[in-house]
Write an enzyme that holds these catalytic residues in place. Sequence first.
Site, PDB file in Angstrom:
ATOM      1  N   ARG A  86       0.824  -1.208   0.000  1.00 17.21           N
ATOM      2  CA  ARG A  86       0.000   0.000   0.000  1.00 17.21           C
ATOM      3  C   ARG A  86       0.863   1.265   0.000  1.00 17.21           C
ATOM      4  O   ARG A  86       0.451   2.296  -0.542  1.00 17.21           O
ATOM      5  CB  ARG A  86      -0.933  -0.006   1.209  1.00 17.21           C
ATOM      6  CG  ARG A  86      -2.119  -0.944   1.036  1.00 17.21           C
ATOM      7  CD  ARG A  86      -3.012  -1.005   2.247  1.00 17.21           C
ATOM      8  NE  ARG A  86      -4.273  -1.662   1.931  1.00 17.21           N
ATOM      9  CZ  ARG A  86      -5.159  -2.062   2.819  1.00 17.21           C
ATOM     10  NH1 ARG A  86      -4.921  -1.861   4.115  1.00 17.21           N
ATOM     11  NH2 ARG A  86      -6.283  -2.645   2.455  1.00 17.21           N
ATOM     12  N   LYS A 109     -16.304 -16.705   4.596  1.00 17.55           N
ATOM     13  CA  LYS A 109     -17.740 -16.577   4.859  1.00 17.55           C
ATOM     14  C   LYS A 109     -18.565 -16.188   3.630  1.00 17.55           C
ATOM     15  O   LYS A 109     -18.225 -15.257   2.919  1.00 17.55           O
ATOM     16  CB  LYS A 109     -17.974 -15.527   5.950  1.00 17.55           C
ATOM     17  CG  LYS A 109     -17.394 -15.894   7.310  1.00 17.55           C
ATOM     18  CD  LYS A 109     -17.695 -14.801   8.314  1.00 17.55           C
ATOM     19  CE  LYS A 109     -17.163 -15.156   9.702  1.00 17.55           C
ATOM     20  NZ  LYS A 109     -17.445 -14.088  10.680  1.00 17.55           N
ATOM     21  N   GLY A 138     -12.216  -4.128   1.309  1.00 15.56           N
ATOM     22  CA  GLY A 138     -13.602  -3.748   1.548  1.00 15.56           C
ATOM     23  C   GLY A 138     -14.160  -2.840   0.472  1.00 15.56           C
ATOM     24  O   GLY A 138     -15.306  -3.002   0.028  1.00 15.56           O
TER      25      GLY A 138
END
Length: 397
Positions: A36, A201, A378
């Site tokens: 990053r 998930k 995200g």
Amino acid sequence: MRTIESLGDLAGKKVFVRSDFNVPLDEERNITDDGRIRAALPTITRLLNAGAKVIVTAHLGRPKGEPNPKFTLAPVAKRLGELLGREVPLAKDTIGEDAKAKIAELKDGDIVLLENVRYDKRESSKVDAEREELAKEYAALADVFVSDGFGVVHRKQASVYDIAKLLPSAAGELVAKEIAALTKATANPERPYTVILGGSKVSDKLGVIENLLDKADTLLIGGGMAYTFLRAKGFEIGESIVEEDQIHVARGYIEKATAKGVELLLPVDTVVAEKFDKDSPSSVVASNDIPANEMGMDIGPQTADLFAEKIEESKTIVWNGPVGVFEFPQFAEGTKAIAQAMQDAEGFTVIGGGDSAAAVRTLGFDESKFNHISTGGGASLEFLEGKKLPGIAVLED
């Protein structure tokens, strides 16, 4: 979306840059993946070369709204300085006396990094007035704002969203590149269009699957989430991770994919072990017959070949989420096979940040061989869901 060009001549101007330096650290506070930071260099270098006074802000971890030395940006300042080939001073605060003093000392082409913006609870407040109050203090430090932290553009935060309404603002090169790549991969993708979804998930990917069932030609499901789908088909999955409350949802997606003519492929074989441990003995079994005392840890070799074949024949490929426990070498082969297939593919390849990006680096792949590796897990997920990202919307004319 406004870009840096829209800000005009930046020589001598104080530019408030929001970057994403939320990098992983080891126990000695050493950075273990500087991806990053490296991704932020084009924007920062451009501004420095333009003669701007560059004020960089970022967050690290979750200090819960108060100063905490565990979350200082000192390691980031050190690494950023090494990459730029110059010292990068770190202010002891964000809007306090040290920050103001260091900003006042800046000459054209100089840079300063302010301390963790999340040391102030107003940064992430759900109360608009509290964020706006902090944003006004940020805005008083600078002349213009450049948003370059793609990993936070899905958040309404003071240094991402509110400040953009107070100063002339634009997207930095990283954010512009992210939006261009993700738009190309989703808005009007060249076909066949294949999406690989992994991670633990199903619930983390509900919106993505819902949105992509109307867009993709093929969905390849791996990782821990695959076992919920396998259970939905009535298969024995042993001790594998499963979200019981999502089984009916997974069943519905399987039915919807069939109705829409979308190919939804699940693992046909699985690498299993009795314990979640890097040294646990493993074997390969059919995915519809996992022993009662064992758990799925990775996609098997037949599945890896099947998925690779689909990837290599596609014109657009998006991958979000590892397909096995890649942190353990013996359970990394499936994820490695996905990365290799994407690297070999002639189509447009996008890796959707987060653990997928970490896997590519951890497993030693050449990042330049992929068309785009997102810096925001995200944010890229929400983009794939078709959601409007507040930090992007505020930069649009």
